[in-house]
Design a protein around this motif. Structure first.
Motif, short mmCIF file in Angstrom:
data_model
loop_
_atom_site.label_atom_id
_atom_site.label_comp_id
_atom_site.label_asym_id
_atom_site.label_seq_id
_atom_site.Cartn_x
_atom_site.Cartn_y
_atom_site.Cartn_z
N UNK A 43 0.83 -1.21 0.00
CA UNK A 43 0.00 0.00 0.00
C UNK A 43 0.86 1.26 0.00
N UNK A 44 1.97 1.22 0.73
CA UNK A 44 2.86 2.37 0.76
C UNK A 44 3.53 2.59 -0.58
N UNK A 45 3.81 1.51 -1.30
CA UNK A 45 4.53 1.65 -2.57
C UNK A 45 3.68 2.33 -3.65
N UNK A 46 2.37 2.16 -3.60
CA UNK A 46 1.54 2.77 -4.64
C UNK A 46 0.49 3.70 -4.10
N UNK A 47 0.66 4.15 -2.87
CA UNK A 47 -0.37 4.94 -2.21
C UNK A 47 -0.62 6.28 -2.88
N UNK A 48 0.42 6.88 -3.41
CA UNK A 48 0.28 8.20 -4.02
C UNK A 48 -0.74 8.17 -5.15
N UNK A 49 -0.67 7.16 -5.96
CA UNK A 49 -1.57 7.07 -7.11
C UNK A 49 -2.90 6.43 -6.71
N UNK A 50 -2.85 5.42 -5.85
CA UNK A 50 -4.07 4.67 -5.52
C UNK A 50 -5.05 5.47 -4.67
N UNK A 51 -4.55 6.25 -3.74
CA UNK A 51 -5.43 6.94 -2.80
C UNK A 51 -5.73 8.40 -3.16
N UNK A 52 -5.05 8.92 -4.13
CA UNK A 52 -5.24 10.33 -4.48
C UNK A 52 -6.56 10.53 -5.22
N UNK A 53 -7.23 11.66 -4.98
CA UNK A 53 -8.45 11.96 -5.75
C UNK A 53 -8.10 12.23 -7.21
N UNK A 54 -9.06 12.06 -8.07
CA UNK A 54 -8.84 12.26 -9.51
C UNK A 54 -8.34 13.67 -9.83
N UNK A 55 -8.79 14.64 -9.07
CA UNK A 55 -8.39 16.02 -9.34
C UNK A 55 -6.90 16.25 -9.10
N UNK A 56 -6.28 15.43 -8.27
CA UNK A 56 -4.86 15.60 -7.95
C UNK A 56 -3.95 14.86 -8.91
N UNK A 57 -4.50 14.07 -9.81
CA UNK A 57 -3.70 13.25 -10.73
C UNK A 57 -3.87 13.74 -12.16
N UNK A 58 -2.83 13.52 -12.96
CA UNK A 58 -2.97 13.83 -14.38
C UNK A 58 -3.58 12.62 -15.10
N UNK A 59 -3.82 12.75 -16.40
CA UNK A 59 -4.50 11.70 -17.15
C UNK A 59 -3.70 10.40 -17.17
#
Length: 146
Positions: A43-59
């Protein structure tokens, strides 16, 4: 992490099935602790992408997360299909061997450690497959030459 977590889940379940109901079955607690440790690490290894809201991520990150989840659900479906097929094969083999008049009764005798092994393999993969898929995809992407 992905290979280690798979080894822990599969080896631990095999160990619990092999030892039966004796003093060695107390090592199930170590198996459970290792499952949770690997789950937290994954969970720690992919938490940035997995738990972030869509607005905080690029396409690209949203697409990566969606592909990882799709792959995880596909793997989970394969695992369920494999277990259901094994159950059906067991039933067919039992029917072929059974010559008594009271067919269609299946007696599956499991010890407590074996039930624990079945539960923790199902629980472990249900909880870890999305993180495993994301970590595996990240590793494969890093290994590709630019």
């Amino acid at each position: 992490l992905v290979i280690g977590s798979n080894l822990v889940i599969l080896f631990g379940t095999g160990f619990l099935f092999g030892v039966g109901d004796n003093l060695w079955s107390s090592y199930a607690l170590i198996h459970i602790i290792l499952i949770f440790a690997f789950w937290l690490l994954l969970r720690q290894s992919g938490r940035l992408v997995a738990d972030a809201p869509d607005a905080a991520l690029d396409e690209r990150m949203i697409a990566e997360r969606d592909r990882s989840y799709f792959e995880a659900y596909r793997l989970r479906g394969g695992l369920i299909l494999t277990l259901a097929t094994a159950l059906m094969v067991f039933a067919i083999i039992s029917d072929v061997r059974n010559t008594s008049a009271d067919a269609f009764y299946y007696n599956i005798e499991l010890t407590w450690p074996q039930v624990q092994g079945l539960f923790w393999i199902a629980f472990g993969y249900a909880m870890m497959l999305p993180s495993m898929a994301m970590a595996w995809r990240q590793t494969r992407r890093q290994q590709q030459p630019l």
